[in-house]
Each structure stands twice: as C-alpha cells, then as structure tokens.
Design an enzyme around this catalytic site. Structure first.
Site, mmCIF file in Angstrom:
data_model
loop_
_atom_site.group_PDB
_atom_site.id
_atom_site.type_symbol
_atom_site.label_atom_id
_atom_site.label_comp_id
_atom_site.label_asym_id
_atom_site.label_seq_id
_atom_site.Cartn_x
_atom_site.Cartn_y
_atom_site.Cartn_z
ATOM 1 N N ASN A 408 33.534 35.783 39.727
ATOM 2 C CA ASN A 408 35.012 36.366 39.623
ATOM 3 C C ASN A 408 35.250 36.660 41.177
ATOM 4 O OD1 ASN A 408 37.247 37.662 39.438
ATOM 5 N ND2 ASN A 408 36.687 38.439 37.407
ATOM 6 N N ASP A 409 34.445 37.909 41.423
ATOM 7 C CA ASP A 409 34.750 38.460 42.663
ATOM 8 C C ASP A 409 34.405 37.840 44.105
ATOM 9 O OD1 ASP A 409 35.410 41.036 41.422
ATOM 10 O OD2 ASP A 409 33.227 41.439 41.223
ATOM 11 N N ILE A 410 33.484 36.885 43.959
ATOM 12 C CA ILE A 410 33.237 36.021 45.189
ATOM 13 C C ILE A 410 34.133 34.901 45.392
ATOM 14 C CG2 ILE A 410 30.663 36.701 44.911
ATOM 15 C CD1 ILE A 410 30.241 33.816 43.659
ATOM 16 N N SER A 449 33.275 43.436 37.373
ATOM 17 C CA SER A 449 33.865 44.400 38.219
ATOM 18 C C SER A 449 35.191 45.029 37.702
ATOM 19 C CB SER A 449 33.821 43.977 39.549
ATOM 20 O OG SER A 449 35.063 42.983 39.547
#
Length: 480
Positions: A408-410, A449
């Site tokens: 997700n975040d990366i 997150s």
C-alpha cells in the site's frame, strides 16, 4: 569455575563472531552462515560468563537457563515469518527490562556496600559485584551511578516503547499516531524531570529517585511510540533495536563486562545506522525518529477521483501472457497470505515463457527491514532478480505489467502528489508508470497505516480481490 583468562579469551572470540555475523548479514548468500556465527558467539558468551570467576547461585541459574532455552526453541518453531517483526519488538523489551533490573540491583548493592563499610575488608557473604564495588574510589562510584542512571533510563524507554511497538505490529494497539493532550511537551517535561531526578540521585538522594526516574522513562517510551503512525513502524523497530543495544552497553559498564559493552555497542551502532539509512529512504528526519515526531497527517488529504475497477484472474493471465516484461512488488499482504512460494512458482513459470521478471523491493516493505528479501529467499527466488527501489524505479515506464501483492504505502503516489499526505516526500516505487498495474488485495480497505491510495483508482490499475496465495495459485496454470 573458569579462570578470568578463559573468560577474557572467550569474550574476544564471541565479539569477533558477532562482528562476522553482522558483516555476513549484508549478503543474502552468506546470511545463513552469518546466523550460525551469531549462534555460536552467543553460546560461547553465555557459557563462559555463567561459569566465570565470582559467579554463583547455580542451583537456580542453570534451571532458569534451561527454561529460557526451551522457551526460545518453542517460540522460534511456533512463530510464523509474518509474526517475526512483533517477536523482534518483544525481544527488545526483554533487553530493556533486564537493564532496568540490573540497574536497580547494582544500586542496591552499592548502598549495601556503603552501609556495611565493605571497603574496609569485610567481604564475606557478599556478592562478587559487591566486592568489586568495594574496591572503587569515590570518583569511580560516581561513574557507576552515572552508568546505572543511563542503563535504567534507556532500558525503561526501550521496554515500554517495544511493548507498544509489539502491540501495533500485532494489531492489538491502533496503528494510528495517538498522543495525550500536550503532545511533545509531555515528553519534554518528563525528560526534564528525569534529568532533575538523576542529579538528585548523583548527589546522594534515596533509591526513590531511581524508581521515579524509571517510571518517567516508562512513560516516555510509551508516549513516543504511541505518537508514531503504522506506516513508519519498520523504522521504529530498527530504532528500538538501537536503544536495546545502548541499554546492554550501559549494563556492561555497570557490571564491568567487556563482552556486554562490545555487543551492546555493535547492536546500538548498527541499529542507529540502519535507522538512518531507512530514514533517508523514507525522506524522514533522523532526529524526529528519535523524538517520536513523525507519522501523523499534515492537513486534509487530497480528494481522490475515480473508482476501483476489479478484474478476474483470467484477465490478469491474459495480460501476463501478452507481456514481455513484468515487475512484482511484494508487501506485508504477501507475508500474511504466506504467498511467497506461490509467487516463486509464478516467477518460474513466467521466466520459462521467456519473460523478463524482476522484483522491486522498497527499503521498508513489510514490518521489518529486509522482511520481503527474507521471504523471497525462503521461497528460492533467484537473488539476481530481486532489486532495491533505487535500482528498479526507473524501469517501470518501460514495463508492460506491474503486479502489486499486498503493498500500500510503498506504492502510493500520494507521497509525490499530495503534500498533506502523512507519507508526503517518502520515496515510493513508481508502479503507476507501468502500462498495466494489477493489485492483489483482500478488500477495499486502506490497510495497516489507514492511508488511502490513489493508485487503486488510476485508469491503468485493476484490482484483484481475494487471498493473495489463492489468487496466484489460480493464476499459475493459466500462464502459457
């Protein structure tokens, strides 16, 4: 009982083995041998320390060592690779708590020596540590107190910080940054009070100062890590690793144990260096990591337009069969689904079909530094096609298909496009530049997150919902 010469020689040998272990872990092919260096080094350290001069109480120490070994073997066999980050955090907490207890005991022994005037020669019935304290000059006793203060403070911060990190990684504590009213002022106030208590303690105040100092440090550790968001937990685990090392080094000075000093310094410095490298990879300020001042939102996030478009496995297989180049980006979702072996089989099948397949690894993918590399190595994915972010980021624009597995975040373009995003400025894998992007994801949630990802709404992105391992298992037979 072994002589001091044997213990000193063993300390040097163990230190060399620990250094070789750390050096070998930088290379995947040498990692297994490096782990064995560490195992042998620790075995040597424990044996020669336990049976060195001045050590007693074997009737309870040996059974406790056996119990600890049995528990360690049981945990190692039971804990899955997906749970390794929280296990590491838990082990850090043990080091911190040990530092606190050693500090307390050292001060009690110091007071016992002073009360009985042991320095005049009445050493019978006292511990080896008390006898050592009796030989110290007033200046050396002051240094001992400083070592106790540092060990207790760093250990207490490490303990509660690691407990909260464990809770966040295990999903038992909310991954969003949370702080009490007052935020960093509370941390600053607690730090100032800790300094005042340390000064009082060094000037002869009672044992109560050390207890209050530990209580304040427990609070600081708790509040620092509670204020850090889930997206930044890999850096937090690395930083806590560093803290645990410095706590161990402080214990080493207190106990006049050279091996603990060397080992603690190795762990502390390597953890700090790794944290610094990861901060650069995430565009975070190193000082902010230490102070727990990152991970929160800077303002209202940008509105996301469009909708998530789903695709079935057959559609993904068709695109892969037509593609010449494929980049796979794994994340924690792959670990949760235990899909690494299925991913390895998919890779083998695609390469057999003549396709250029590579992996893009972000420095903080997963919950622990190197998490994805370990999983892929376990699944026997060739090392030469597993590339770091800097090595592969420029290739996405010339790639036919990018497959995202539980990330997700990366891979979140908001890091570059939305200055108000909690991950604004963080370097990410630019998967959206590929011609087609397929995202394997359990559902439409925001993930660990809690940050929404605009990638899922882009025109060249298609969502493949469901368990990653089941999805890939279904995909493999369709590859021609």
């Amino acid at each position: 009982m072994l002589g001091q010469g044997f213990v000193s020689a063993a300390s040097i040998a163990a230190s060399v083995l620990f250094i070789l272990s750390l050096g070998g872990l930088s290379n995947q092919e040498k990692a297994k041998r490096a782990v064995w260096y560490g195992i042998v080094g620790m075995a040597v350290a424990v044996f020669f320390t336990a049976f060195g001069p001045g050590i007693g109480g074997y009737w309870w120490m040996v059974p406790m060592m056996i119990v600890g070994a049995v528990v360690g073997v049981y945990v190692a066999k039971k804990v899955a690779m997906t749970e390794m980050p929280q296990l590491v955090a838990a082990l850090h907490s043990f080091v911190g708590l040990a530092a606190v207890f050693v500090g307390f005991n050292a001060d009690l022994e110091r007071r016992r020596v002073l009360a009985s005037q042991l320095a005049e020669g009445a050493t019978e019935g006292f511990s080896a540590f008390a006898a050592l304290v009796a030989t110290k000059t007033p200046a050396e006793l002051t240094f001992l107190q400083i070592e106790v203060v540092l060990g207790v403070f760093i250990g207490a911060v490490t303990f509660t910080g690691s407990v909260i990190a464990f809770g966040k990684l295990a999903g038992k504590v909310d991954g969003k940054p949370r702080q009490l009213p007052g935020g960093h002022l509370l941390n600053a106030g607690a730090a100032v009070l800790s300094l005042l208590l340390a000064i009082l303690y060094l000037n002869g105040a009672g044992f109560w100062t050390l207890l209050l100092l530990a209580a304040l440090a427990f609070f600081i550790g708790y509040h620092l890590i509670m204020g850090i968001g889930g997206a930044d937990m890999p850096v937090v685990v690395s930083m806590l690793n560093s803290y645990s090392g410095w706590a161990a080094a402080a214990i080493g000075f207190t106990l006049s144990n050279d091996l603990l000093i060397v080992t603690g310094a190795l762990v502390g410095s390597s953890g700090a260096i790794l944290s610094y490298i990861m901060c650069k990879a995430m565009n975070r300020n190193f000082i902010n990591v230490i102070l727990g001042g990152f991970g929160g939102s800077k303002g209202p996030a940008a509105e996301i337009e469009g909708e998530q478009v789903a695709i079935d496995v057959a559609g993904v297989a068709s695109a892969l069969n037509d593609a010449d180049s494929v980049i796979i980006v794994p994340g924690y979702g792959m670990a949760v689904a235990q899909a690494q072996n299925a991913v390895s089989e998919l890779t083998r099948k695609l390469r057999s079909a003549g396709k250029n397949v590579r992996f893009g690894i972000h420095p903080v993918a997963g919950r622990l530094p190197g998490h994805m590399n370990v999983l892929l190595a376990e699944a026997r994915v060739p090392y030469d096609i597993v590339l770091e972010m800097d090595e592969i980021n420029g290739d996405f624009a010339n790639t036919d298909v990018a497959i995202i597995i539980g990330s997700n975040d990366i891979v979140n373009p908001a890091a570059e496009e939305d200055p108000n995003s909690p991950i604004a400025g963080m370097p990410v894998l630019k998967v959206w530049e590929a011609k087609q992007v397929f995202v394997s994801k359990r559902g439409q949630g925001t993930g660990y997150s809690g940050i929404e990802n605009p990638l899922f709404f882009k025109e060249n992105t298609r969502m493949v919902y469901g368990d990653a391992r089941s999805t890939i298992d279904s995909l493999v037979p369709m590859i021609e």
